[in-house]
Design a protein around this motif. Sequence first.
Motif, PDB file in Angstrom:
ATOM      1  N   ALA A   1       2.332   3.726   0.355  1.00 35.63           N
ATOM      2  CA  ALA A   1       1.492   4.598   1.176  1.00 35.63           C
ATOM      3  C   ALA A   1       0.357   3.834   1.845  1.00 35.63           C
ATOM      4  O   ALA A   1      -0.094   4.218   2.932  1.00 35.63           O
ATOM      5  CB  ALA A   1       0.925   5.727   0.320  1.00 35.63           C
ATOM      6  N   PHE A   2      -0.103   2.751   1.213  1.00 36.86           N
ATOM      7  CA  PHE A   2      -1.188   1.932   1.769  1.00 36.86           C
ATOM      8  C   PHE A   2      -0.692   0.492   1.943  1.00 36.86           C
ATOM      9  O   PHE A   2      -1.168  -0.425   1.260  1.00 36.86           O
ATOM     10  CB  PHE A   2      -2.408   1.964   0.850  1.00 36.86           C
ATOM     11  CG  PHE A   2      -3.075   3.304   0.749  1.00 36.86           C
ATOM     12  CD1 PHE A   2      -4.095   3.668   1.621  1.00 36.86           C
ATOM     13  CD2 PHE A   2      -2.683   4.217  -0.228  1.00 36.86           C
ATOM     14  CE1 PHE A   2      -4.714   4.903   1.523  1.00 36.86           C
ATOM     15  CE2 PHE A   2      -3.295   5.459  -0.326  1.00 36.86           C
ATOM     16  CZ  PHE A   2      -4.308   5.811   0.550  1.00 36.86           C
ATOM     17  N   PRO A   3       0.242   0.271   2.862  1.00 38.73           N
ATOM     18  CA  PRO A   3       0.857  -1.068   2.977  1.00 38.73           C
ATOM     19  C   PRO A   3      -0.111  -2.154   3.412  1.00 38.73           C
ATOM     20  O   PRO A   3       0.098  -3.330   3.113  1.00 38.73           O
ATOM     21  CB  PRO A   3       1.953  -0.850   4.035  1.00 38.73           C
ATOM     22  CG  PRO A   3       1.477   0.324   4.841  1.00 38.73           C
ATOM     23  CD  PRO A   3       0.758   1.207   3.859  1.00 38.73           C
ATOM     24  N   ASN A   4      -1.163  -1.796   4.116  1.00 40.70           N
ATOM     25  CA  ASN A   4      -2.124  -2.784   4.606  1.00 40.70           C
ATOM     26  C   ASN A   4      -3.394  -2.852   3.759  1.00 40.70           C
ATOM     27  O   ASN A   4      -4.370  -3.477   4.156  1.00 40.70           O
ATOM     28  CB  ASN A   4      -2.504  -2.460   6.052  1.00 40.70           C
ATOM     29  CG  ASN A   4      -1.308  -2.506   6.981  1.00 40.70           C
ATOM     30  OD1 ASN A   4      -0.455  -3.392   6.858  1.00 40.70           O
ATOM     31  ND2 ASN A   4      -1.226  -1.560   7.908  1.00 40.70           N
ATOM     32  N   ASN A   5      -3.358  -2.216   2.595  1.00 42.80           N
ATOM     33  CA  ASN A   5      -4.540  -2.180   1.746  1.00 42.80           C
ATOM     34  C   ASN A   5      -4.129  -2.324   0.282  1.00 42.80           C
ATOM     35  O   ASN A   5      -4.203  -1.377  -0.494  1.00 42.80           O
ATOM     36  CB  ASN A   5      -5.307  -0.872   1.962  1.00 42.80           C
ATOM     37  CG  ASN A   5      -6.675  -0.884   1.300  1.00 42.80           C
ATOM     38  OD1 ASN A   5      -7.110  -1.896   0.746  1.00 42.80           O
ATOM     39  ND2 ASN A   5      -7.364   0.248   1.343  1.00 42.80           N
ATOM     40  N   PRO A   6      -3.684  -3.516  -0.128  1.00 43.80           N
ATOM     41  CA  PRO A   6      -3.246  -3.706  -1.520  1.00 43.80           C
ATOM     42  C   PRO A   6      -4.357  -3.484  -2.531  1.00 43.80           C
ATOM     43  O   PRO A   6      -4.085  -3.198  -3.705  1.00 43.80           O
ATOM     44  CB  PRO A   6      -2.754  -5.164  -1.543  1.00 43.80           C
ATOM     45  CG  PRO A   6      -3.430  -5.819  -0.382  1.00 43.80           C
ATOM     46  CD  PRO A   6      -3.564  -4.756   0.663  1.00 43.80           C
TER      47      PRO A   6
END
Length: 299
Positions: free
Chosen positions: A118-123
């Motif tokens: 759901a948050f691919p750019n915010n690990p």
Amino acid sequence: MSVVGAGWLDDPGVQAWRTVWLAITVQALPFLLLGTALSGAINAFVPADLFTKVLPERPALAVPVAGAAGVVLPGCECASVPVANSLIRRGVTPAAAFAFLLSAPAINPIVLTATAVAFPNNPAMVAARLLASLATAAVMGWLWLWLGKEKWLRPAVAHQGHQRGHSRGNEFRQGFQHDFLNAAGFLVLGSMAAATFSVAVPRSVLDTFSGSAWLSVLFLAALAVVLAVCSEADAFVAASLTGFSPTARLAFMVVGPMVDLKLIALQAGTFGRGFAWRFSTVTTVVAVAVSVLVGGALL
């Protein structure tokens, strides 16, 4: 009369309410089945002293260990309530069982994987959710050790090991039937309340709160309680709330698996209403505070 009844059922608001109610119930039911089946298996097949042997003897150490053990249950909050009840009946200190109850729906691999997707750019959101959820579970377990009272808990109907004259399969069936029927009714009631709120509150209210850092956190925490989204799906709901800060969305994902309307109803049916209201209120406060701290540090 039939025409009036049909018109009422065809009302768009009623149809939306019915859709949301069915969605929440159907989404949660498989995990409730998983939890009650696991609960029945624990009662019928697991030696009574196993958990007390595995967990540290000191309750203060047993709490974080039980919280970390929540990673092994790939289910939502509906599954954790009957399992936690079984742990208490098998001799595990309530503080450790409650830490497991809170952490299991939030830190299992399925939920963490869904959060990463759901948050691919915010690990960092995955790490923040893991740390905030574990910290909240541990704090609540320690608070129960410090302030909790046994009289707040409904007396458990314990299955005292294997009973003479009864097969283990029969004990499993009886335990599963008792736990599932008891929990399913409260699941339906909690889902009805969540559906009512979801349909009644207009979307414009969301925009009113998103502009304030503190109000956005509090609002999304409250929204998590009333929407009662299953923990496997709540990350996608949080990701869609793009007008809110990352910390507010973190609070949504930390509070939701630990406190929502259906979970409060399940806890009330299992442990008693007095416990459910006290525990859910304090858990919400702790989860919001921890989310703000972790979110401020990592996000």
